[in-house]
Each structure stands twice: as C-alpha cells, then as structure tokens.
Design a protein around this motif. Structure first.
Motif, PDB file in Angstrom:
ATOM      1  N   UNK A 199       0.856  -1.181   0.000  1.00 22.96           N
ATOM      2  CA  UNK A 199       0.000   0.000   0.000  1.00 22.96           C
ATOM      3  C   UNK A 199       0.895   1.235   0.000  1.00 22.96           C
ATOM      4  N   UNK A 200       0.771   2.050  -1.039  1.00 18.22           N
ATOM      5  CA  UNK A 200       1.594   3.253  -1.167  1.00 18.22           C
ATOM      6  C   UNK A 200       0.785   4.486  -0.775  1.00 18.22           C
ATOM      7  N   UNK A 201       1.460   5.441  -0.153  1.00 24.12           N
ATOM      8  CA  UNK A 201       0.840   6.692   0.274  1.00 24.12           C
ATOM      9  C   UNK A 201       1.795   7.835  -0.062  1.00 24.12           C
ATOM     10  N   UNK A 202       1.312   8.832  -0.775  1.00 26.51           N
ATOM     11  CA  UNK A 202       2.127  10.020  -1.056  1.00 26.51           C
ATOM     12  C   UNK A 202       2.069  10.956   0.153  1.00 26.51           C
ATOM     13  N   UNK A 203       3.227  11.200   0.759  1.00 18.71           N
ATOM     14  CA  UNK A 203       3.282  11.996   1.984  1.00 18.71           C
ATOM     15  C   UNK A 203       3.729  13.440   1.748  1.00 18.71           C
ATOM     16  N   UNK A 204       4.054  13.764   0.493  1.00 16.72           N
ATOM     17  CA  UNK A 204       4.241  15.163   0.034  1.00 16.72           C
ATOM     18  C   UNK A 204       5.558  15.822   0.437  1.00 16.72           C
ATOM     19  N   UNK A 205       6.247  15.296   1.432  1.00 17.10           N
ATOM     20  CA  UNK A 205       7.495  15.955   1.830  1.00 17.10           C
ATOM     21  C   UNK A 205       8.439  14.945   2.463  1.00 17.10           C
ATOM     22  N   UNK A 206       9.718  15.280   2.432  1.00 20.26           N
ATOM     23  CA  UNK A 206      10.737  14.441   3.066  1.00 20.26           C
ATOM     24  C   UNK A 206      10.456  14.299   4.562  1.00 20.26           C
ATOM     25  N   UNK A 235       7.676  11.807   5.239  1.00 19.08           N
ATOM     26  CA  UNK A 235       8.113  10.435   4.980  1.00 19.08           C
ATOM     27  C   UNK A 235       8.958   9.923   6.139  1.00 19.08           C
ATOM     28  N   UNK A 236       9.876  10.747   6.619  1.00 19.85           N
ATOM     29  CA  UNK A 236      10.704  10.353   7.751  1.00 19.85           C
ATOM     30  C   UNK A 236       9.858  10.143   9.004  1.00 19.85           C
ATOM     31  N   UNK A 237       8.901  11.059   9.225  1.00 21.31           N
ATOM     32  CA  UNK A 237       8.044  10.960  10.418  1.00 21.31           C
ATOM     33  C   UNK A 237       7.196   9.697  10.390  1.00 21.31           C
ATOM     34  N   UNK A 238       6.680   9.348   9.222  1.00 19.67           N
ATOM     35  CA  UNK A 238       5.860   8.138   9.076  1.00 19.67           C
ATOM     36  C   UNK A 238       6.695   6.906   9.438  1.00 19.67           C
ATOM     37  N   UNK A 239       7.892   6.797   8.854  1.00 20.61           N
ATOM     38  CA  UNK A 239       8.739   5.631   9.108  1.00 20.61           C
ATOM     39  C   UNK A 239       9.179   5.568  10.574  1.00 20.61           C
ATOM     40  N   UNK A 240       9.436   6.712  11.173  1.00 22.05           N
ATOM     41  CA  UNK A 240       9.801   6.734  12.588  1.00 22.05           C
ATOM     42  C   UNK A 240       8.645   6.239  13.461  1.00 22.05           C
ATOM     43  N   UNK A 241       7.412   6.615  13.086  1.00 25.80           N
ATOM     44  CA  UNK A 241       6.239   6.164  13.851  1.00 25.80           C
ATOM     45  C   UNK A 241       6.065   4.656  13.732  1.00 25.80           C
ATOM     46  N   UNK A 263      17.257   5.802   0.674  1.00 27.74           N
ATOM     47  CA  UNK A 263      16.059   5.057   1.056  1.00 27.74           C
ATOM     48  C   UNK A 263      15.990   5.010   2.573  1.00 27.74           C
ATOM     49  N   UNK A 264      14.760   5.057   3.101  1.00 25.47           N
ATOM     50  CA  UNK A 264      14.560   4.870   4.533  1.00 25.47           C
ATOM     51  C   UNK A 264      13.708   3.626   4.738  1.00 25.47           C
ATOM     52  N   UNK A 265      14.088   2.823   5.730  1.00 26.49           N
ATOM     53  CA  UNK A 265      13.379   1.591   6.049  1.00 26.49           C
ATOM     54  C   UNK A 265      12.946   1.624   7.509  1.00 26.49           C
ATOM     55  N   UNK A 266      11.724   1.185   7.765  1.00 31.30           N
ATOM     56  CA  UNK A 266      11.262   0.931   9.129  1.00 31.30           C
ATOM     57  C   UNK A 266      10.851  -0.530   9.163  1.00 31.30           C
ATOM     58  N   UNK A 284       6.125  -3.529   8.117  1.00 34.99           N
ATOM     59  CA  UNK A 284       7.285  -2.747   7.698  1.00 34.99           C
ATOM     60  C   UNK A 284       6.848  -1.694   6.694  1.00 34.99           C
ATOM     61  N   UNK A 285       7.722  -0.739   6.460  1.00 35.22           N
ATOM     62  CA  UNK A 285       7.483   0.249   5.412  1.00 35.22           C
ATOM     63  C   UNK A 285       8.827   0.812   4.981  1.00 35.22           C
ATOM     64  N   UNK A 286       8.858   1.383   3.817  1.00 31.37           N
ATOM     65  CA  UNK A 286      10.087   1.973   3.297  1.00 31.37           C
ATOM     66  C   UNK A 286       9.725   2.915   2.163  1.00 31.37           C
ATOM     67  N   UNK A 287      10.705   3.686   1.722  1.00 32.61           N
ATOM     68  CA  UNK A 287      10.458   4.587   0.610  1.00 32.61           C
ATOM     69  C   UNK A 287      11.710   5.335   0.210  1.00 32.61           C
ATOM     70  N   UNK A 288      11.830   5.661  -1.070  1.00 36.96           N
ATOM     71  CA  UNK A 288      12.976   6.443  -1.537  1.00 36.96           C
ATOM     72  C   UNK A 288      12.774   7.916  -1.235  1.00 36.96           C
ATOM     73  N   UNK A 289      13.839   8.602  -0.878  1.00 36.85           N
ATOM     74  CA  UNK A 289      13.771  10.029  -0.561  1.00 36.85           C
ATOM     75  C   UNK A 289      13.808  10.836  -1.858  1.00 36.85           C
ATOM     76  N   UNK A 290      12.703  10.797  -2.593  1.00 38.05           N
ATOM     77  CA  UNK A 290      12.559  11.517  -3.852  1.00 38.05           C
ATOM     78  C   UNK A 290      11.079  11.758  -4.073  1.00 38.05           C
ATOM     79  N   UNK A 291      10.781  12.715  -4.942  1.00 41.50           N
ATOM     80  CA  UNK A 291       9.381  12.996  -5.257  1.00 41.50           C
ATOM     81  C   UNK A 291       8.699  11.734  -5.783  1.00 41.50           C
ATOM     82  N   UNK A 292       7.439  11.501  -5.394  1.00 39.29           N
ATOM     83  CA  UNK A 292       6.544  12.338  -4.586  1.00 39.29           C
ATOM     84  C   UNK A 292       6.586  12.002  -3.101  1.00 39.29           C
ATOM     85  N   UNK A 293       7.726  11.502  -2.604  1.00 36.10           N
ATOM     86  CA  UNK A 293       7.896  11.151  -1.193  1.00 36.10           C
ATOM     87  C   UNK A 293       6.803  10.196  -0.733  1.00 36.10           C
TER      88      UNK A 293
END
Length: 450
Positions: A360-367, A370-376, A401-404, A417-426
C-alpha cells in the motif's frame, strides 16, 4: 477467481448474551461470557474505528480468499505426503538430505500451477532469485523487454540500466534491453504492447507489484492477457514474472495463465513470516533447471546444497501459514488506504478496490512527513522500537532510502514494515503485518506524527 471487493455481505451483527449455568454446569449450546465489550479499553483512535466499521465486507472477502488458498496449500502438502522426517537438515553437499527438498519443491510447484519449482535457502533475496531466472533465459545477443515500465530499483544494475561497474550485468554479457512505458493511468499500455515484441525479443519481464513506482499492481488476469499478446507477436518469447508481494493475494498465480518462470523471496509472502531466508523459482521444468544451474553450477542442478538446522521445517510451516499472513497484510493495506485517504493523502491502490499485491503506497508530500511516518512505524514495532530509522544509501538502490522494519527476520516485508525512496513524490510503501490490528495501532501513532 476470488478478488478483494466490497460485493460480499458484511459480518452479521451477533448479540452477546450470557446464560445462567444450571447446577454449576455450562450449557453446551450457550456459553456465558464473563467479560463484556464495555470492559475492554478501545485500542484504536476514532479514525481507525470508523474505518474498521466501514471495511467489514472487505475483510470478510479476504477471509474467503484465505480459506480458498489455505485449501490449495493443504492439498499440495497432502499430495507430497509431507512427514516430520522431511524437516531434518543436512550439511556439506546436502547429499544426505531426507527428502525435504523434493517434497517442498513438489508442493510449491503444485500450489503455483507450475511444472517444477526450486525453493532454496541459498537464494538470499528476491532480486537474487529473479537474477538467476533472467540469466537462465537470456544469452548474448538476446533482447530483454520490460513490459510494465521501469523495473524495481535493485534490478537496474542486474540489467545494466544503471552501471554495475563491469561486475557482470546482462548488458555486460551482450543482452539488449528495452522498456514499454506505462499508460497514463498507471496500467499497462496495451496498444504499445501489441507492437513492442520483436523477432529478437527472447524474454519479456513482467513486474507484478508496483515496486517504487506510483502505478497499479497487475492482476493475474492482466498478466495472462499480456502473455497472450506477447506470444501472438513472438511465440518463442519467454515470459518471466517478478512475483514478489503477489503470492496468495489472488486465487491463481502467473504460471496458471502461461508464465514460463516466476521468482520471488521467502521473506516476503510465501515465507509466512516464519522462513528465515530463501527464495524460489517456479515454472516450466526446463527453465527451472536452467535457473538452478545459475544458482549452483551446470551439472549440479537442484539435487545439492545443504539446509542446516530447522530451516526446512520453517519453510514448510511458513508456506502453510502464508495464505493467512497474506490475508492479514491485505486487511492492513485496506485499513491504511481507508484512513489516510480520509485525511486527504493520495493512496495507491485506492480504498476498497481489489488488491493484487500486499503493498500500500501513500504520497506523503514531503521528506519530513516520509521520515516521520517511518519513525512512527519503527516506534510501534516489536523489535528495535527504541531505534530511529535513518535515510541513507543502500546497495542496489539509486536513491537514498529509509526503512522501518522492526521485524524478527531481518528485512522481512511479510512482517509489519514500510520503506520509501527520498525523492518525489515522497511516497511510503507499506507492507506485511502478522495481524491487521498491528496497522490499526500503528496508524494511531502515524496520525499523531503527520
């Protein structure tokens, strides 16, 4: 074929009634319940409670899918005459193995509708298994055609789309490469596909899951349609499906609609959160044997390789649990989409639409988001909850890339788990979870962080 939709009726509302015991004996037809719902603290935030209520029919449809796929797995285990002696490990060359490899390969092939399968601990990732499959199918001068847009990041150096430093990519060995871009709606470009396969196209690669692309994952029926179009243009073109994240999400698998080979990882869906390592290749016997020769060496094939300890038991048990674990991951993805779409975030897949993988992908709009989501997610994990995920470079990935992944198996994306590349659209890509309630709890933490 079962798909996840809202067409199935919802769970019936069953009143809970306590009955008095007669002479200290509980009635067999009516059992007293000493704890009422009001005595249990509500664990979810209101947004999650509302979403769970709205998803009753979707969750029920998932339960039917789990039952169907569990029946397929059980039948395959019975046909393989699985016994406890198959769980024993082996060392060295693996020649004294007690039949577990053969039984596991047989069951796996039957479950996935394939002629043959090789399931081994020596595959250390999905990328490794896919690479063995591609090198089995392709020779110098052949052409590889990716028909679902750009492949997953970790395959770029395998193919040679991104420079591998001369370490032996397909292009280093003289294999040519082309892509068919996706259509504007994020699906396969059917019109372009009808004219894309050439006489020299030896292999067509279909990536079932979305990877790190903002696109629809492919249904098995769409894969079957693509295979027919490919074979009509060039009957000799082989079709390889990257099956990662797609196993048991539907009631059929790509070999059942004509795929020549599929490959994937056991620390994703088919390991059932139990397998500690490994991967698989399944499909036409000739090509499975060729992939096995790439894993080992020509002449060695499938009948070698040690499996120490209780890994074989974990493989069988994980495969048996897989339909259930995948069902929970699907429910989690439905819940994520329902909650975050209601907060205005773009989600892929959309809420309450059929699922074709566990992502399941979610566009979080900003770096920062994205970091806050993975930290949570990391804070809500059972392992390493005290750590803070940090974005960085990872082997095989082009971007930071950030991984949780506070998981019991390192890198297991069948666990929460979740992860995502630090690039648009975050965008963050969520997967796994041994029970949907894990995501229900995580979403409460996420909503406080965004």
């Amino acid at each position: 074929m079962y798909v996840i939709s809202c067409a199935t009726s919802s769970y019936p509302a069953l009143p809970i009634r306590a009955s008095a015991a007669t002479n200290g004996v509980l009635s067999a037809s009516r059992v007293s319940l000493p704890v009422t719902h009001s005595a249990v603290a509500k664990p979810f935030v209101p947004e999650v409670v509302e979403a769970v209520d709205a998803l009753h029919s979707e969750f029920r449809a998932v339960d039917y899918l789990v039952a169907f796929n569990s029946t397929r797995v059980l039948k395959a285990f019975q046909n393989a005459r699985l016994g406890s002696h198959h769980f024993g490990g082996c060392t060295g060359y693996g020649h004294d193995e007690a039949g577990g490899r053969e039984a596991l390969d047989q069951a796996f092939a039957e479950i996935f509708g394939a002629e043959s399968a090789i399931v081994r601990s020596q595959f250390f990732s999905g990328t490794h298994a896919i690479t063995c499959a591609l090198f089995a199918l392709l020779r110098p001068g052949d052409e590889l055609l990716a028909v679902a847009g750009a492949p997953y990041d970790t395959l770029e150096e395998v193919i040679g789309k991104r420079d591998s430093g001369g370490l032996g990519s397909l292009q280093d060995f003289g294999v040519k490469y082309r892509e068919v871009p996706l259509a504007e709606d994020g699906g396969l470009d059917w019109n372009a596909l009808t004219v894309s396969v050439k006489p020299g196209t030896k292999c067509a690669l279909i990536q079932r899951s979305c990877g790190y692309s903002w696109r629809q994952s492919l249904s098995v029926n769409d894969i079957g349609r693509a295979i027919k179009i490919i074979k009509m243009q060039n009957p000799g073109c082989l079709v390889m499906v990257d099956n990662c994240y797609g196993e048991f999400v539907e009631s059929i698998e790509p070999p059942m609609v004509g795929a020549d080979l599929i490959a994937g990882s056991l620390i994703k869906n088919p390991g059932g959160t139990i397998a500690p390592c490994g991967g698989y290749v399944a499909g036409k016997r000739k090509w499975v044997e060729a992939a096995a020769a790439r894993l080992s060496a020509p002449g060695l094939g499938v009948d070698c390789g040690s499996t120490p300890g209780d890994i074989m038991r974990a493989f069988f048990q994980g495969l048996f649990l897989s339909p259930q674990m995948v069902g929970e991951a699907i429910k989690g993805s439905l819940l994520i989409a329902e909650v975050l779409a209601s907060k205005g975030y773009k989600v892929q897949p959309l809420p309450r639409v059929p699922r074709h993988d566990t992502v399941q992908a979610v566009q979080l709009r900003s770096r920062e988001h994205l970091l806050a989501f993975c930290e949570a997610v990391q804070r809500s994990s059972p392992v390493g909850s005290y750590t803070k995920p940090v974005a960085g470079t990872t082997p095989g990935y082009a971007s930071e890339v950030i991984f949780a992944d506070g998981t019991f198996i390192d890198g297991s994306t069948s666990e929460l788990s979740c992860d995502g590349p630090l690039r648009e659209p975050f965008a963050v890509f969520c997967q796994g979870g041994t029970h949907w309630t894990q995501w229900g709890l995580v979403l409460g933490e996420v909503l406080k962080s965004l």
